[in-house]
Design a protein around this motif. Structure first.
Motif, PDB file in Angstrom:
ATOM      1  N   MET A  43       0.962  -1.126  -0.191  1.00  7.83           N
ATOM      2  CA  MET A  43       0.159   0.083  -0.024  1.00  7.83           C
ATOM      3  C   MET A  43       0.655   1.162   0.281  1.00  7.83           C
ATOM      4  N   LEU A  44       1.838   1.093   0.125  1.00  4.05           N
ATOM      5  CA  LEU A  44       3.408   1.798   0.564  1.00  4.05           C
ATOM      6  C   LEU A  44       3.343   2.177  -1.048  1.00  4.05           C
ATOM      7  N   ALA A  45       3.487   1.162  -1.559  1.00  2.98           N
ATOM      8  CA  ALA A  45       4.181   1.560  -3.222  1.00  2.98           C
ATOM      9  C   ALA A  45       2.366   1.846  -4.669  1.00  2.98           C
ATOM     10  N   ASP A  46       1.211   1.431  -3.596  1.00  2.00           N
ATOM     11  CA  ASP A  46       0.062   1.876  -4.765  1.00  2.00           C
ATOM     12  C   ASP A  46      -0.520   2.462  -4.096  1.00  2.00           C
ATOM     13  N   GLY A  47      -0.611   2.597  -3.091  1.00  2.00           N
ATOM     14  CA  GLY A  47      -1.807   3.150  -2.306  1.00  2.00           C
ATOM     15  C   GLY A  47      -3.186   2.218  -2.277  1.00  2.00           C
ATOM     16  N   ARG A  48      -2.969   1.175  -2.572  1.00  6.23           N
ATOM     17  CA  ARG A  48      -4.555   0.456  -2.742  1.00  6.23           C
ATOM     18  C   ARG A  48      -3.824  -1.145  -2.572  1.00  6.23           C
ATOM     19  N   SER A  49      -4.650  -2.034  -1.638  1.00  2.57           N
ATOM     20  CA  SER A  49      -4.702  -2.566  -1.107  1.00  2.57           C
ATOM     21  C   SER A  49      -4.826  -3.920  -2.459  1.00  2.57           C
ATOM     22  N   TRP A  50      -4.229  -4.914  -3.318  1.00  3.11           N
ATOM     23  CA  TRP A  50      -4.401  -5.837  -3.487  1.00  3.11           C
ATOM     24  C   TRP A  50      -5.814  -7.058  -3.285  1.00  3.11           C
ATOM     25  N   LYS A  53     -11.697  -4.953  -1.967  1.00  2.00           N
ATOM     26  CA  LYS A  53     -12.212  -3.491  -2.953  1.00  2.00           C
ATOM     27  C   LYS A  53     -12.288  -2.954  -2.463  1.00  2.00           C
ATOM     28  N   SER A  54     -12.628  -2.537  -0.723  1.00  2.00           N
ATOM     29  CA  SER A  54     -12.983  -2.147  -0.096  1.00  2.00           C
ATOM     30  C   SER A  54     -11.647  -2.195   1.193  1.00  2.00           C
ATOM     31  N   ASP A  55     -11.078  -0.463   1.249  1.00  2.00           N
ATOM     32  CA  ASP A  55     -10.020   0.462   2.356  1.00  2.00           C
ATOM     33  C   ASP A  55     -10.428  -0.239   3.327  1.00  2.00           C
ATOM     34  N   LEU A  56     -11.654  -0.395   3.841  1.00  2.00           N
ATOM     35  CA  LEU A  56     -12.401  -0.378   5.142  1.00  2.00           C
ATOM     36  C   LEU A  56     -12.306  -1.380   6.258  1.00  2.00           C
ATOM     37  N   GLU A  57     -11.706  -2.930   5.279  1.00  2.00           N
ATOM     38  CA  GLU A  57     -11.337  -4.726   5.281  1.00  2.00           C
ATOM     39  C   GLU A  57      -9.849  -3.764   6.059  1.00  2.00           C
ATOM     40  N   PHE A  65      -9.751   4.255  12.588  1.00  2.00           N
ATOM     41  CA  PHE A  65      -8.450   4.954  11.371  1.00  2.00           C
ATOM     42  C   PHE A  65      -7.438   3.051  11.475  1.00  2.00           C
ATOM     43  N   ALA A  66      -5.778   3.167  10.345  1.00  2.00           N
ATOM     44  CA  ALA A  66      -5.084   2.750  10.887  1.00  2.00           C
ATOM     45  C   ALA A  66      -4.309   3.408   9.999  1.00  2.00           C
ATOM     46  N   LYS A  67      -2.729   3.207  10.468  1.00  2.00           N
ATOM     47  CA  LYS A  67      -2.035   3.950  10.461  1.00  2.00           C
ATOM     48  C   LYS A  67       0.034   3.007   9.820  1.00  2.00           C
ATOM     49  N   ILE A  68      -0.080   3.286   8.934  1.00  2.00           N
ATOM     50  CA  ILE A  68       1.387   2.698   8.344  1.00  2.00           C
ATOM     51  C   ILE A  68       2.288   3.632   7.987  1.00  2.00           C
ATOM     52  N   GLN A  79      -8.573   6.444   7.486  1.00  2.00           N
ATOM     53  CA  GLN A  79      -9.658   7.235   8.600  1.00  2.00           C
ATOM     54  C   GLN A  79     -11.010   6.667   8.054  1.00  2.00           C
ATOM     55  N   LYS A  80     -11.793   6.105   9.239  1.00  2.00           N
ATOM     56  CA  LYS A  80     -12.935   5.759   9.050  1.00  2.00           C
ATOM     57  C   LYS A  80     -13.934   7.159   9.222  1.00  2.00           C
ATOM     58  N   ASN A  81     -15.201   6.389   7.665  1.00  2.00           N
ATOM     59  CA  ASN A  81     -15.592   8.338   8.123  1.00  2.00           C
ATOM     60  C   ASN A  81     -17.799   7.057   8.510  1.00  2.00           C
ATOM     61  N   SER A  82     -18.663   7.821   8.735  1.00  2.00           N
ATOM     62  CA  SER A  82     -20.021   7.629   9.199  1.00  2.00           C
ATOM     63  C   SER A  82     -20.686   7.190   8.393  1.00  2.00           C
ATOM     64  N   GLU A  83     -20.113   7.301   6.818  1.00  2.00           N
ATOM     65  CA  GLU A  83     -21.108   6.669   6.018  1.00  2.00           C
ATOM     66  C   GLU A  83     -20.565   5.253   5.775  1.00  2.00           C
ATOM     67  N   MET A  84     -19.730   4.854   5.743  1.00  2.00           N
ATOM     68  CA  MET A  84     -18.802   3.676   5.182  1.00  2.00           C
ATOM     69  C   MET A  84     -18.865   3.179   3.650  1.00  2.00           C
ATOM     70  N   LYS A  85     -17.872   4.861   3.575  1.00  2.00           N
ATOM     71  CA  LYS A  85     -17.446   4.848   2.559  1.00  2.00           C
ATOM     72  C   LYS A  85     -15.923   4.322   2.545  1.00  2.00           C
ATOM     73  N   PRO A  86     -15.974   4.333   1.360  1.00  2.00           N
ATOM     74  CA  PRO A  86     -14.906   3.918   1.237  1.00  2.00           C
ATOM     75  C   PRO A  86     -13.687   5.237   1.910  1.00  2.00           C
ATOM     76  N   PRO A  87     -12.518   4.796   2.867  1.00  2.00           N
ATOM     77  CA  PRO A  87     -12.089   5.864   4.270  1.00  2.00           C
ATOM     78  C   PRO A  87     -11.083   6.387   3.522  1.00  2.00           C
ATOM     79  N   PRO A  88     -10.954   8.200   3.474  1.00  2.00           N
ATOM     80  CA  PRO A  88     -10.310   8.740   3.155  1.00  2.00           C
ATOM     81  C   PRO A  88      -8.631   8.494   3.199  1.00  2.00           C
ATOM     82  N   LYS A  89      -7.900   8.774   2.819  1.00  2.00           N
ATOM     83  CA  LYS A  89      -6.107   8.922   3.072  1.00  2.00           C
ATOM     84  C   LYS A  89      -5.624   9.724   3.029  1.00  2.00           C
TER      85      LYS A  89
END
Length: 348
Positions: A43-50, A53-57, A65-68, A79-89
């Motif tokens: 995720m530090l190389a690509d910004g996303r997990s392979w 589909k949802s970074d919430l996981e 929140f999660a921090k790397i 950071q989690k949000n109240s709407e359960m949408k993909p968390p802002p990074k």
């Protein structure tokens, strides 16, 4: 090169820190969190997990929140949000906020996991993503073009829907068509240059791995001729308005992997799939090294268990020249010479 990784609320790691060696092997049972460490580095190389589909996981259950963090200079916070949408990074490099796209090239990496074998016979988006990640890590202009293309495609599809429902006019598509054609043509041409690079040494690499004198070749399968992209868009308007969808362009393109002029996906064996993917990964490594004059980090997720002894030997030769992070459930799958050089970390 990565020296240190700190995880906070990432997957099953509430708080975890590790110092990496040139070769680091994580061993442990399935589900213990080995792959999660590779996922964080990726995720530090690509910004996303392979893996999802949802970074919430990737955020630990019941945490906000999660921090790397890596080497006290890179920090990615989800950071989690109240709407359960993909968390802002939020990305910080040396303490300064950056756009997420600035990750590309800062810590180049190559991932080789059992899921990569699905690239041969899986959906076209897996093959497109393989090309696009490879290019984006060495070419910021290409990475920006992908973002722009996605934005313009979304705008065009929205307008197609409005026109179908009587809330827009077909000539309003002129602006979007021109923009999409310019950016899309650039993306297609860059992908084809990369395909050409792979084909220069693909058969030879495959033969060295498989021990067979067979020809492996990639063929780009486009939905448009790139220099006529605008013509395709204009000619397809009526149909695309009805579908409310853009049906031509690099977002629909693919490439075919042929072994001896036959589709590998249709006729190949599991062993041939493995040899082909390993060949592509070797050349991906070669491409990144040539373009950025830096050795990418190799991330090998339990891949030795997927390979026979001969293919393991080929992979071990590559590992000896790169910083590599390996996960495994069984050290016996890994060559003893490699184990002797490595830092071995057991997760319990």
């Amino acid at each position: 090169m990565i020296k240190n990784l700190v995880l906070t609320n990432f997957r099953n790691h509430k708080s975890y820190s590790i110092d990496f060696a040139d070769i680091t092997i994580f061993i442990g049972k399935n589900g213990i969190g080995k792959t999660n460490i590779l996922e964080a580095v990726w995720m530090l190389a690509d910004g996303r997990s392979w893996r999802t589909k949802s970074d919430l996981e990737v955020i630990l259950w019941n945490e906000d929140f999660a921090k790397i963090s890596a080497d006290d200079k890179m920090e990615l916070v989800l950071q989690k949000n109240s709407e359960m949408k993909p968390p802002p990074k939020t990305l910080k490099i040396n303490g300064v906020k950056h756009r997420l796209i600035d990750l590309f090239g800062k810590m180049p990496a190559i991932l080789f996991s059992p899921e990569e074998i699905q690239m041969i016979s899986g959906a076209p988006n897996l093959r497109r993503r393989f090309l696009d990640i490879c290019l984006a890590q060495v070419d910021r202009k290409f990475a920006l073009a992908l973002l722009d293309y996605t934005r313009v495609l979304k705008g065009r599809n929205k307008l197609l829907s409005l026109i179908k429902h009587g809330k827009g006019k077909p000539d309003e598509l002129d602006f979007w068509d021109e923009k999409l054609a310019i950016i899309g043509t650039y993306i297609i041409k860059k992908r084809k240059v990369l395909i050409k690079f792979f084909n220069q040494n693909l058969s030879q690499t495959y033969q060295e791995i498989s021990g067979k004198s067979e020809e492996l070749k990639l063929t780009y399968k486009g939905t448009v001729e790139e220099d006529r992209f605008l013509e395709y868009l204009i000619a397809s308007r009526e149909n695309e308005i009805n579908q409310e969808l853009t049906t031509h362009g690099p977002h629909r393109d693919d490439f075919i992997i042929n072994l001896n002029s036959k589709s590998l996906a249709e006729t190949g064996s599991r062993g041939e799939f493995r040899s082909a993917v390993l060949s592509l990964k070797i050349l991906e490594l070669k491409y990144l090294q040539e373009q950025i004059d830096e050795k990418p980090i190799l991330l090998l997720d339990d891949i030795f268990s997927e390979l026979d002894s001969e293919r393991r030997v080929h992979l071990a030769k590559i590992v000896s020249n790169q910083q590599t992070i390996i996960t495994t459930t069984d050290l016996d799958h890994i060559d003893k010479k490699l184990r002797d050089k490595a830092k071995i970390v057991e997760l319990k």
